[in-house]
Design an enzyme around this catalytic site. Sequence first.
Site, PDB file in Angstrom:
ATOM      1  N   LYS A 109     -30.184-104.680  74.307  1.00  0.00           N
ATOM      2  CA  LYS A 109     -30.915-105.002  75.534  1.00  0.00           C
ATOM      3  C   LYS A 109     -31.256-106.490  75.563  1.00  0.00           C
ATOM      4  O   LYS A 109     -31.140-107.193  74.551  1.00  0.00           O
ATOM      5  CB  LYS A 109     -32.190-104.158  75.621  1.00  0.00           C
ATOM      6  CG  LYS A 109     -33.174-104.381  74.485  1.00  0.00           C
ATOM      7  CD  LYS A 109     -34.362-103.453  74.609  1.00  0.00           C
ATOM      8  CE  LYS A 109     -35.342-103.686  73.446  1.00  0.00           C
ATOM      9  NZ  LYS A 109     -36.541-102.836  73.555  1.00  0.00           N
ATOM     10  N   ARG A 115     -46.312 -95.792  76.010  1.00  0.00           N
ATOM     11  CA  ARG A 115     -45.630 -96.316  77.190  1.00  0.00           C
ATOM     12  C   ARG A 115     -44.858 -95.169  77.843  1.00  0.00           C
ATOM     13  O   ARG A 115     -45.446 -94.321  78.502  1.00  0.00           O
ATOM     14  CB  ARG A 115     -44.707 -97.473  76.797  1.00  0.00           C
ATOM     15  CG  ARG A 115     -45.418 -98.619  76.078  1.00  0.00           C
ATOM     16  CD  ARG A 115     -44.527 -99.794  75.785  1.00  0.00           C
ATOM     17  NE  ARG A 115     -43.271 -99.413  75.149  1.00  0.00           N
ATOM     18  CZ  ARG A 115     -42.424-100.286  74.608  1.00  0.00           C
ATOM     19  NH1 ARG A 115     -42.695-101.578  74.649  1.00  0.00           N
ATOM     20  NH2 ARG A 115     -41.302 -99.883  74.044  1.00  0.00           N
ATOM     21  N   TYR A 144     -43.420-136.897  79.585  1.00  0.00           N
ATOM     22  CA  TYR A 144     -44.526-136.650  80.502  1.00  0.00           C
ATOM     23  C   TYR A 144     -45.864-136.710  79.774  1.00  0.00           C
ATOM     24  O   TYR A 144     -46.005-136.195  78.654  1.00  0.00           O
ATOM     25  CB  TYR A 144     -44.383-135.267  81.141  1.00  0.00           C
ATOM     26  CG  TYR A 144     -43.282-135.148  82.159  1.00  0.00           C
ATOM     27  CD1 TYR A 144     -43.348-135.834  83.369  1.00  0.00           C
ATOM     28  CD2 TYR A 144     -42.181-134.339  81.917  1.00  0.00           C
ATOM     29  CE1 TYR A 144     -42.343-135.719  84.312  1.00  0.00           C
ATOM     30  CE2 TYR A 144     -41.170-134.204  82.857  1.00  0.00           C
ATOM     31  CZ  TYR A 144     -41.267-134.904  84.058  1.00  0.00           C
ATOM     32  OH  TYR A 144     -40.265-134.773  84.998  1.00  0.00           O
ATOM     33  N   MET A 159     -38.151-129.773  81.462  1.00  0.00           N
ATOM     34  CA  MET A 159     -37.342-128.655  81.922  1.00  0.00           C
ATOM     35  C   MET A 159     -35.930-128.678  81.337  1.00  0.00           C
ATOM     36  O   MET A 159     -35.399-127.643  80.935  1.00  0.00           O
ATOM     37  CB  MET A 159     -37.256-128.650  83.449  1.00  0.00           C
ATOM     38  CG  MET A 159     -36.483-127.482  84.020  1.00  0.00           C
ATOM     39  SD  MET A 159     -36.422-127.476  85.817  1.00  0.00           S
ATOM     40  CE  MET A 159     -38.124-127.083  86.200  1.00  0.00           C
TER      41      MET A 159
END
Length: 379
Positions: A48, A144, A271, A319
């Site tokens: 997964k 769950r 930054y 980013m």
Amino acid sequence: MNEQHLEPLIRHPEGRALRAEVDLGRIGRNLERIRTAAGGREVWGVVKANAYGHGAVPVGRALAAAGAHGLAVSSLEEGLELRQGGIGCPVLVLGGLRPEALPAASSEGLTIAVVGPEHLAEYARILPSHPVRLHLKLDTGMGRFGLLPSELGDCLAALRQLAPWIDGAMGHFATADDADLGFALRQRRVFEGCLAQLVDAGIHPVQRHHGNSDACLRNLLDQDTHLRPGLALFGLTTLPEGRQLGLEPALALVAEVARVKTVPAGTTVGYGRTFVAPQPMQIATLACGYADGYRRDLGNRGVVGFAGQTFPVVGRVSMDYLTVALPLGTQVAPGDPMTLFSADPAAPHSLERLSQVLGTIPYELTCALHRRISRRYFP
């Protein structure tokens, strides 16, 4: 827009000099070591979340070739991705499906976990015309998905109608990695009690699997016929039993230097100007950032490997880019590879060490690796 007048898209084999290198041979060896430690039980290999960031289709093919009984995914979409990738072995969807999705699952031969009592009657109505194999999820303490022991009795009549399609029963350990195994052993007893209740009602799941990676490593399998490892396949378990078994991390993250420059003392980087060069040094810029899954909070905390040494990540991770500080005189040039995540568990920039710096777990870092990162696979 008239598509005939569009310029053809120029495709490069690798647009960004950033790649995850995945050793499929290590994954295959990890599978065999886990299976041997589990007494030869059959394995549902969990792939997964894009195989925890390693690449679901290539990893799925490798696991199937190495003898995995089947593959387990979280959603219908993940199961369809494997089928579209040409993988024909059994595929188990762990997260369950709404009834309207059963025809799609049936057409692709997917196996579905039944995760609650809500849709049992609708499943019984749909399955004769759109058959799928089912595994009953039992909530033994994870809290769950799954049928609770307290509601199992009320569901037995509906489950009898589904019995022709029920192949398996499964649970999920919540604390198999804890030093105190008391709760895990309690979950095991609950699971065995639920199985006995099913058998008494004439429902006989041939497959039984409660054991995740850590349960496999700590011999919590008992009467299970199958096991369901995920993280251990990728060598990411932090249990000492995993290291004793020789499990090998299978992924390294490598970025090439995009630019390197010499800066004087007092130069600020990134930054917020959170890094100030204390002396003249070299700053290398790498095309990797938090949009790729490299955590922003590794700025001024992480290290990368280069030429047999490690060097600090300085300034804020942005980013698309991060920056690395190197002493003057270090031989570094654009195109040189730097290792951001090392496959050596002892390295300061291994997934295990970096996750400790961040106060998280190694697989959070791999699951975050974006699909825009190129992946290279080695046999």
